[in-house]
Design an enzyme around this catalytic site. Structure first.
Site, PDB file in Angstrom:
ATOM      1  N   ILE A  12      31.167  35.696  53.220  1.00 57.22           N
ATOM      2  CA  ILE A  12      31.405  37.181  53.008  1.00 57.22           C
ATOM      3  C   ILE A  12      30.612  37.435  51.673  1.00 57.22           C
ATOM      4  N   ASP A  31      28.640  29.207  42.561  1.00 57.20           N
ATOM      5  CA  ASP A  31      29.150  28.684  43.626  1.00 57.20           C
ATOM      6  C   ASP A  31      29.141  27.103  43.519  1.00 57.20           C
ATOM      7  N   LEU A  33      29.335  24.942  46.076  1.00 56.17           N
ATOM      8  CA  LEU A  33      28.951  24.584  47.430  1.00 56.17           C
ATOM      9  C   LEU A  33      29.778  23.651  48.323  1.00 56.17           C
ATOM     10  N   ASP A  58      30.936  24.866  39.184  1.00 55.69           N
ATOM     11  CA  ASP A  58      32.627  25.103  39.739  1.00 55.69           C
ATOM     12  C   ASP A  58      33.348  25.876  38.528  1.00 55.69           C
ATOM     13  N   SER A 124      43.729  39.511  51.050  1.00 50.38           N
ATOM     14  CA  SER A 124      43.842  39.389  52.267  1.00 50.38           C
ATOM     15  C   SER A 124      45.201  39.874  52.875  1.00 50.38           C
ATOM     16  N   ALA A 125      44.817  40.429  54.230  1.00 50.65           N
ATOM     17  CA  ALA A 125      45.988  40.759  54.786  1.00 50.65           C
ATOM     18  C   ALA A 125      47.034  39.926  54.990  1.00 50.65           C
ATOM     19  N   TYR A 150      48.109  28.968  51.150  1.00 49.46           N
ATOM     20  CA  TYR A 150      46.822  29.928  50.935  1.00 49.46           C
ATOM     21  C   TYR A 150      47.265  31.495  50.806  1.00 49.46           C
ATOM     22  N   LYS A 154      46.967  34.157  47.309  1.00 50.84           N
ATOM     23  CA  LYS A 154      46.402  35.713  47.395  1.00 50.84           C
ATOM     24  C   LYS A 154      47.338  36.557  46.816  1.00 50.84           C
ATOM     25  N   ASN A 199      39.174  26.616  61.823  1.00 45.02           N
ATOM     26  CA  ASN A 199      40.436  27.160  62.601  1.00 45.02           C
ATOM     27  C   ASN A 199      40.898  28.386  62.939  1.00 45.02           C
ATOM     28  N   ARG A 232      44.371  41.274  66.641  1.00 46.10           N
ATOM     29  CA  ARG A 232      43.944  41.357  65.273  1.00 46.10           C
ATOM     30  C   ARG A 232      43.058  42.484  64.714  1.00 46.10           C
ATOM     31  N   ASP A 294      52.127  32.253  63.294  1.00 45.98           N
ATOM     32  CA  ASP A 294      51.279  33.395  64.073  1.00 45.98           C
ATOM     33  C   ASP A 294      52.051  34.595  64.265  1.00 45.98           C
TER      34      ASP A 294
HETATM   35  P1  NAD Z   1      33.753  30.930  52.242  1.00 51.86           P
HETATM   36  O1  NAD Z   1      34.409  29.736  51.932  1.00 51.86           O
HETATM   37  O2  NAD Z   1      32.620  30.936  53.262  1.00 51.86           O
HETATM   38  O3  NAD Z   1      33.163  31.255  50.611  1.00 51.86           O
HETATM   39  C1  NAD Z   1      33.970  30.987  49.441  1.00 51.86           C
HETATM   40  C2  NAD Z   1      32.893  30.129  48.646  1.00 51.86           C
HETATM   41  O4  NAD Z   1      33.862  29.728  47.337  1.00 51.86           O
HETATM   42  C3  NAD Z   1      32.490  29.099  49.225  1.00 51.86           C
HETATM   43  O5  NAD Z   1      30.839  28.855  49.142  1.00 51.86           O
HETATM   44  C4  NAD Z   1      32.787  27.983  48.062  1.00 51.86           C
HETATM   45  O6  NAD Z   1      32.019  26.931  48.155  1.00 51.86           O
HETATM   46  C5  NAD Z   1      33.155  28.725  46.880  1.00 51.86           C
HETATM   47  N1  NAD Z   1      34.013  28.020  46.211  1.00 51.86           N
HETATM   48  C6  NAD Z   1      35.628  27.524  46.560  1.00 51.86           C
HETATM   49  N2  NAD Z   1      36.025  26.914  45.335  1.00 51.86           N
HETATM   50  C7  NAD Z   1      35.119  26.976  44.277  1.00 51.86           C
HETATM   51  C8  NAD Z   1      35.264  26.652  43.125  1.00 51.86           C
HETATM   52  N3  NAD Z   1      36.280  26.115  42.281  1.00 51.86           N
HETATM   53  N4  NAD Z   1      34.097  26.935  41.976  1.00 51.86           N
HETATM   54  C9  NAD Z   1      32.819  27.406  42.662  1.00 51.86           C
HETATM   55  N5  NAD Z   1      32.888  27.888  43.875  1.00 51.86           N
HETATM   56  C10 NAD Z   1      33.920  27.753  44.851  1.00 51.86           C
HETATM   57  O7  NAD Z   1      35.081  31.936  52.390  1.00 51.86           O
HETATM   58  P2  NAD Z   1      34.567  33.543  52.721  1.00 51.86           P
HETATM   59  O8  NAD Z   1      35.102  33.709  54.363  1.00 51.86           O
HETATM   60  O9  NAD Z   1      33.406  33.873  52.444  1.00 51.86           O
HETATM   61  O10 NAD Z   1      35.833  34.195  52.114  1.00 51.86           O
HETATM   62  C11 NAD Z   1      35.555  34.794  50.586  1.00 51.86           C
HETATM   63  C12 NAD Z   1      36.856  35.049  49.895  1.00 51.86           C
HETATM   64  O11 NAD Z   1      37.498  35.941  50.891  1.00 51.86           O
HETATM   65  C13 NAD Z   1      37.963  34.000  49.918  1.00 51.86           C
HETATM   66  O12 NAD Z   1      38.739  34.254  48.589  1.00 51.86           O
HETATM   67  C14 NAD Z   1      38.857  34.131  51.022  1.00 51.86           C
HETATM   68  O13 NAD Z   1      40.091  33.628  50.813  1.00 51.86           O
HETATM   69  C15 NAD Z   1      38.905  35.621  51.245  1.00 51.86           C
HETATM   70  N6  NAD Z   1      39.301  36.125  52.674  1.00 51.86           N
HETATM   71  C16 NAD Z   1      38.467  35.439  53.690  1.00 51.86           C
HETATM   72  C17 NAD Z   1      38.914  35.981  54.781  1.00 51.86           C
HETATM   73  C18 NAD Z   1      38.172  35.352  56.155  1.00 51.86           C
HETATM   74  O14 NAD Z   1      38.614  35.349  57.263  1.00 51.86           O
HETATM   75  N7  NAD Z   1      37.075  34.821  56.056  1.00 51.86           N
HETATM   76  C19 NAD Z   1      40.018  36.813  54.974  1.00 51.86           C
HETATM   77  C20 NAD Z   1      40.714  37.266  53.987  1.00 51.86           C
HETATM   78  C21 NAD Z   1      40.430  36.978  52.826  1.00 51.86           C
HETATM   79  N1  UFG Z   2      43.651  31.980  67.768  1.00 54.53           N
HETATM   80  C1  UFG Z   2      43.264  31.225  69.042  1.00 54.53           C
HETATM   81  N2  UFG Z   2      42.792  29.993  69.072  1.00 54.53           N
HETATM   82  C2  UFG Z   2      42.125  29.481  68.084  1.00 54.53           C
HETATM   83  C3  UFG Z   2      42.271  30.134  66.793  1.00 54.53           C
HETATM   84  C4  UFG Z   2      42.761  31.391  66.776  1.00 54.53           C
HETATM   85  O1  UFG Z   2      43.887  31.404  69.787  1.00 54.53           O
HETATM   86  O2  UFG Z   2      41.622  28.503  67.936  1.00 54.53           O
HETATM   87  C5  UFG Z   2      44.332  33.248  67.848  1.00 54.53           C
HETATM   88  C6  UFG Z   2      45.350  33.216  66.811  1.00 54.53           C
HETATM   89  O3  UFG Z   2      46.538  32.785  67.563  1.00 54.53           O
HETATM   90  C7  UFG Z   2      45.556  34.637  66.545  1.00 54.53           C
HETATM   91  C8  UFG Z   2      43.843  35.177  66.376  1.00 54.53           C
HETATM   92  O4  UFG Z   2      43.362  34.116  67.063  1.00 54.53           O
HETATM   93  O5  UFG Z   2      46.126  35.506  67.345  1.00 54.53           O
HETATM   94  C9  UFG Z   2      43.280  34.988  65.129  1.00 54.53           C
HETATM   95  O6  UFG Z   2      43.624  33.769  64.347  1.00 54.53           O
HETATM   96  P1  UFG Z   2      42.439  33.404  63.140  1.00 54.53           P
HETATM   97  O7  UFG Z   2      43.116  32.113  62.619  1.00 54.53           O
HETATM   98  O8  UFG Z   2      41.268  33.647  63.327  1.00 54.53           O
HETATM   99  O9  UFG Z   2      43.009  34.645  61.959  1.00 54.53           O
HETATM  100  P2  UFG Z   2      44.654  35.094  61.397  1.00 54.53           P
HETATM  101  O10 UFG Z   2      44.684  36.518  61.853  1.00 54.53           O
HETATM  102  O11 UFG Z   2      45.523  34.087  61.880  1.00 54.53           O
HETATM  103  O12 UFG Z   2      44.170  34.603  59.819  1.00 54.53           O
HETATM  104  C10 UFG Z   2      42.995  35.092  59.258  1.00 54.53           C
HETATM  105  C11 UFG Z   2      42.798  34.224  58.222  1.00 54.53           C
HETATM  106  C12 UFG Z   2      43.868  34.465  56.979  1.00 54.53           C
HETATM  107  C13 UFG Z   2      43.819  35.857  56.701  1.00 54.53           C
HETATM  108  C14 UFG Z   2      43.900  36.791  57.804  1.00 54.53           C
HETATM  109  C15 UFG Z   2      44.020  38.124  57.347  1.00 54.53           C
HETATM  110  O13 UFG Z   2      42.723  32.950  58.520  1.00 54.53           O
HETATM  111  O14 UFG Z   2      43.557  33.765  55.962  1.00 54.53           O
HETATM  112  O15 UFG Z   2      43.099  36.554  58.945  1.00 54.53           O
HETATM  113  O16 UFG Z   2      42.859  38.398  56.824  1.00 54.53           O
HETATM  114  F1  UFG Z   2      44.859  36.086  55.860  1.00 54.53           F
END
Ligand code: NAD
Ligand code: UFG
Length: 334
Positions: A12, A31, A33, A58, A124-125, A150, A154, A199, A232, A294
């Site tokens: 993101i 980052d 990495l 870090d 996050s939601a 996790y 949040k 996952n 979702r 879920d």
């Molecule tokens: P991502 O893992 O791609 O990006 C997170 C980055 O943070 C990574 O590049 C990682 O290397 C870096 N990082 C982790 N710990 C660190 C540390 N101690 N110091 C420096 N860098 C560090 O994840 P993303 O999907 O881009 O998510 C960004 C943010 O949005 C996260 O906080 C995540 O929890 C939140 N979020 C993501 C989702 C999703 O589904 N992707 C949904 C809701 C919220």
């Molecule tokens: N699902 C499958 N098979 C898979 C993976 C997921 O059927 O291999 C299903 C899940 O059961 C769910 C939907 O796909 O119904 C979405 O699952 P995700 O794991 O992609 O997403 P979640 O909604 O469970 O959770 C994600 C992030 C959370 C975040 C949330 C809302 O993992 O951290 O979205 O932002 F909080």
């Protein structure tokens, strides 16, 4: 305006870097990495013509953080850095609490010391806990029924940010609660490319399509939804990134909270179908047991962001599938 993106080489953060640069902001990235690759910077440069200054560090390293803040004058921070694998957090709770909360506290300390007052946080939601099937507004209760460490981090970080504003009223905080980000930049230069075993649904679909994972497990088809599979609110990552630009342009005193979602829910089976239609090939799947924790249907009411930030999603699930497939093809060619 100069903005520091923590976790900015991640999924993101990198898309947000692109949208910020396009709007004329100066972007720097820190980052470690852990879950992203340094080559993401080249992708950002190919799209925007600008390679952001990068600190491979870090956020748990307070000395390094102090050094970075000493040599810069940031107008704002966007805090993406964090660990995000829900399942892993259950097995490694201390790592998740230490990393996600520790990084945030270090960052707030550095910001306070060096006079940076604005922070946008990636929430996050998941903070809405076990509220199932209702269109979630920012007024819905948070913190009840969160099933994993996790999600707790949040919720706790939101509280830390709120408490910090009480003690430091000159801080400006925007909490963005993301629903389910999917898709990639239309150029194919950046997208979701996790270092770990995924996952979440979309990265699993990607790996099934490339053959790295043999078959997609659909976690349950007995939910109370039209086709029985979980629903979702899938938001295109470029829409999500634009949401950050609108949020930074609207910052003010105190704490603002916004849902970033589309307001629509899509089922797992509909996601599979959309991917198949965009890619022109079938995706192997099997129905398996429900995944513990879920819920049937989680989706946003994004009205507050629409009204206050003048932000609305423009891209669809079909667009996300097209851009994901394009990104996968670009990865193959590299
Ligand atoms: P991502 O893992 O791609 O990006 C997170 C980055 O943070 C990574 O590049 C990682 O290397 C870096 N990082 C982790 N710990 C660190 C540390 N101690 N110091 C420096 N860098 C560090 O994840 P993303 O999907 O881009 O998510 C960004 C943010 O949005 C996260 O906080 C995540 O929890 C939140 N979020 C993501 C989702 C999703 O589904 N992707 C949904 C809701 C919220
Ligand atoms: N699902 C499958 N098979 C898979 C993976 C997921 O059927 O291999 C299903 C899940 O059961 C769910 C939907 O796909 O119904 C979405 O699952 P995700 O794991 O992609 O997403 P979640 O909604 O469970 O959770 C994600 C992030 C959370 C975040 C949330 C809302 O993992 O951290 O979205 O932002 F909080």
């Amino acid at each position: 305006m100069k903005i520091l993106l923590t976790g900015g080489t991640g999924y993101i953060g990198s898309h947000t870097a692109v949208e910020l640069i396009k709007r004329g902001y100066e972007v720097e990235i820190i980052d470690n990495l852990f879950n992203s690759k340094i080559t993401v910077l080249d992708g950002i440069e190919k799209i925007t013509g600008v390679k952001p200054k990068f600190y491979h560090a870090d956020l748990l390293d307070t000395e390094k953080l102090d050094e970075i803040f000493t040599s810069n004058n940031y107008d704002a921070v966007m805090h993406f850095a964090g660990l995000k694998a829900v399942g892993e957090s259950v097995g490694k709770p201390l790592l998740y609490y230490y990393n996600n909360i520790g990084t945030t506290i270090n960052l707030l300390e550095a910001m306070k010391k060096h006079g940076t007052k604005r922070i946008i946080f990636s929430s996050s939601a998941t903070v809405y806990g076990d509220q199932d099937g209702v269109k979630l507004t920012e007024k819905n209760q948070t913190g009840i029924g969160i099933t994993n460490p996790y999600g707790q981090t949040k919720y706790m970080i939101e509280q830390i940010l709120k408490d910090n504003v009480v003690a430091n009223p000159d801080f400006e905080v925007t909490i963005l609660r993301y629903f389910n980000p999917v898709g990639a930049h239309a150029s194919g230069f950046i997208g979701e490319d996790p270092n770990d075993i995924p996952n979440n649904l979309m990265p699993v679909i990607m790996k099934v399509s490339t053959g790295e994972i043999p078959i997609l497990s659909v976690y349950g088809n007995d939910y109370n939804t039209p086709d029985g599979t979980g629903m979702r609110d899938y938001i295109h990552v470029v829409d999500l990134a634009r949401g950050h630009v609108m949020a930074i342009e609207k910052m003010g005193p105190g704490v603002q909270i916004y849902n970033l979602g589309t307001g629509e829910a899509t089922s797992v089976m509909e996601m599979i179908k959309a991917f198949e239609e965009a890619g022109g090939k079938t995706l192997p799947y099997k129905i398996t047991a429900r995944r513990p924790g879920d819920l049937a249907k989680i989706f946003a009411d994004p009205t507050k962001a629409e009204v206050e930030l003048k932000w609305k999603t423009e891209l669809t699930v079909a667009d996300a599938m097209r851009d994901t497939i394009n990104y996968l093809n670009c990865l193959k060619k590299r």
